[in-house]
Design an enzyme around this catalytic site. Structure first.
Site, PDB file in Angstrom:
ATOM      1  N   ASP A   1       4.025  -5.985   3.533  1.00 18.84           N
ATOM      2  CA  ASP A   1       3.852  -4.853   4.441  1.00 18.84           C
ATOM      3  C   ASP A   1       4.892  -4.980   5.546  1.00 18.84           C
ATOM      4  O   ASP A   1       5.508  -6.034   5.714  1.00 18.84           O
ATOM      5  CB  ASP A   1       2.429  -4.844   5.005  1.00 18.84           C
TER       6      ASP A   1
ATOM      7  N   ASP B   1       6.369   2.413   6.092  1.00 18.05           N
ATOM      8  CA  ASP B   1       5.109   1.671   6.077  1.00 18.05           C
ATOM      9  C   ASP B   1       4.175   2.434   5.151  1.00 18.05           C
ATOM     10  O   ASP B   1       3.627   3.459   5.541  1.00 18.05           O
ATOM     11  CB  ASP B   1       4.553   1.585   7.499  1.00 18.05           C
TER      12      ASP B   1
ATOM     13  N   HIS C   1       4.798   3.625  12.585  1.00 18.85           N
ATOM     14  CA  HIS C   1       3.856   4.743  12.698  1.00 18.85           C
ATOM     15  C   HIS C   1       4.455   5.930  13.436  1.00 18.85           C
ATOM     16  O   HIS C   1       3.736   6.787  13.944  1.00 18.85           O
ATOM     17  CB  HIS C   1       2.542   4.296  13.340  1.00 18.85           C
TER      18      HIS C   1
ATOM     19  N   GLU D   1      -5.134   1.234   2.829  1.00 21.68           N
ATOM     20  CA  GLU D   1      -4.817   0.215   3.833  1.00 21.68           C
ATOM     21  C   GLU D   1      -4.820   0.782   5.246  1.00 21.68           C
ATOM     22  O   GLU D   1      -5.283   0.126   6.179  1.00 21.68           O
ATOM     23  CB  GLU D   1      -3.452  -0.420   3.528  1.00 21.68           C
ATOM     24  N   GLU D   2      -4.313   1.991   5.414  1.00 19.16           N
ATOM     25  CA  GLU D   2      -4.206   2.561   6.762  1.00 19.16           C
ATOM     26  C   GLU D   2      -5.574   2.799   7.410  1.00 19.16           C
ATOM     27  O   GLU D   2      -5.661   2.971   8.622  1.00 19.16           O
ATOM     28  CB  GLU D   2      -3.414   3.875   6.728  1.00 19.16           C
TER      29      GLU D   2
ATOM     30  N   HIS E   1       0.824  -1.219   0.000  1.00 16.97           N
ATOM     31  CA  HIS E   1       0.000   0.000   0.000  1.00 16.97           C
ATOM     32  C   HIS E   1       0.848   1.256   0.000  1.00 16.97           C
ATOM     33  O   HIS E   1       1.874   1.346   0.659  1.00 16.97           O
ATOM     34  CB  HIS E   1      -0.995  -0.002   1.166  1.00 16.97           C
TER      35      HIS E   1
END
Length: 349
Positions: free
Chosen positions: A243, A188, A323, A222-223, A71
């Site tokens: 991922d 990410d 994150h 995706e998030e 993603h």
């Protein structure tokens, strides 16, 4: 091509990708970048209605297909409110913590396409004014954006063209170190997107015919939970999400190997497909760690929840401080890329 050259290409792709703002919901620019990359290789691309990018490469077996995804959407924010003092309140896009973006430079993109720079700060930042500067709660009430324009009222901010619903992206601050690390926001999952792009390029350069027709989805939601849960042809039997691997206390994943996920918050991944990936890693000297990610979900698990009858798996490079201020090493990228390559060329069980 030797290990170093190939890894350098992937590093350069990651740098390009993370430098293109793409919070979930506003990903057209980076999707265009990836689309042009595939088009230049001679592959046709198409968009799904959600804005994701699809590429299909024919294989010997046209009845049993594979599906891989990574993603390109990232964490970000949206303007929630323009305060009377001209600062902006934010609403989160994706799951992060406010303290992980405090002090970060950002961009505000208006509906008309204007871009303004700013800084994400606590309202009570100055220790010379606010006694509680260190203790005040880092939350949506206290965090605000200081815009780099002469605008100290709601009216002046609106005159800039900024309004509620405008997207806010975080400065990636990407850097590659001499010791082989790449550190940046949004690894990410742009590190994995770069790996899929590189894998497709390698297939083109080699002229290698895959054993199975294979679909690649560069997903863009995706998030927020639903990036790769559609556009899966009925011939697809195996779905591999690429991922990040999560690093922390009690985790096996590190920054130097490929992480193979056995289970996350959605439950176990398909046991036979996971074992197939582990066996490929052993056979081809790919350094890997099998791991469990306790607070994690992937595009593959989203596809399972959507009701698709598929075998699902998840692999990726180990990413430290997910994150937040993320980092990985070139060796993790190398081993992840190597496993993707051998998986694509392997026969389905």
């Amino acid at each position: 091509m030797n290990h170093n050259n190939k890894t350098n290409e992937v590093m350069n792709l990651i740098k390009e990708l993370v430098s293109i703002p793409s919070p979930s919901g506003n990903t057209d620019k980076v999707i265009n970048y990836v689309s042009e990359y595939f088009n230049e290789l001679g592959y046709e691309t198409r968009r799904n209605r959600k804005g994701g990018l699809l590429v299909t490469i024919g294989g010997k077996n046209k009845k049993r297909h594979r599906f891989l995804t990574a993603h390109v959407d990232t964490l970000g924010a949206m303007v929630k409110e323009i305060k009377p003092n001209g600062r902006l309140k934010l609403s989160m896009i994706g799951g992060f913590r406010w303290n992980h973006v405090e002090g970060e430079y950002c961009q505000i993109q208006t509906a008309e396409g204007k871009v303004y720079s700013g800084t994400i700060l606590m309202h009570q930042t100055s220790v010379h004014v606010y006694k509680e500067a260190g203790d005040a709660k880092r939350d949506e009430n206290n965090i605000e954006v200081r815009i780099d324009e002469r605008a100290s009222s709601e009216e002046e901010v609106k005159n800039l063209g900024i309004s509620v619903g405008d997207f806010v992206s975080f400065d990636p601050r990407v850097e590659v170190t001499e010791s082989g690390y790449i550190k940046s926001r949004h690894l990410d999952d742009k590190a994995s997107v770069a790996l899929l792009m590189d894998a497709v390029k390698a297939l083109k350069n080699e002229g290698h015919e895959l054993p199975h027709t294979t679909h690649f989805l560069i997903s863009n939601n995706e998030e927020i939970g639903y990036g790769g849960n559609s556009n899966i042809p009925e011939e697809v039997e195996e779905y591999l999400a690429v991922d990040m691997g999560a690093i922390g206390d009690g985790q096996a994943t590190d920054e130097y190997t490929v992480s193979i996920c056995a289970k996350d918050s959605s439950g176990p991944y398909h046991y036979e497909l996971r074992k197939h990936l582990e066996q490929l890693a052993i056979r081809h000297d790919v350094e890997y760690k099998t791991d469990i990610y306790p607070y994690y979900g992937s595009d593959a698990s989203a596809a399972i929840r959507a009701g698709f009858d598929i075998k699902h798996a998840l692999i990726g490079p180990g990413i430290d401080a997910s994150h937040a201020f993320e980092r990985t090493h070139e060796t993790s990228l190398y081993h992840t890329g190597k496993l993707i390559e051998h998986y694509l060329k392997s026969e389905m069980k």
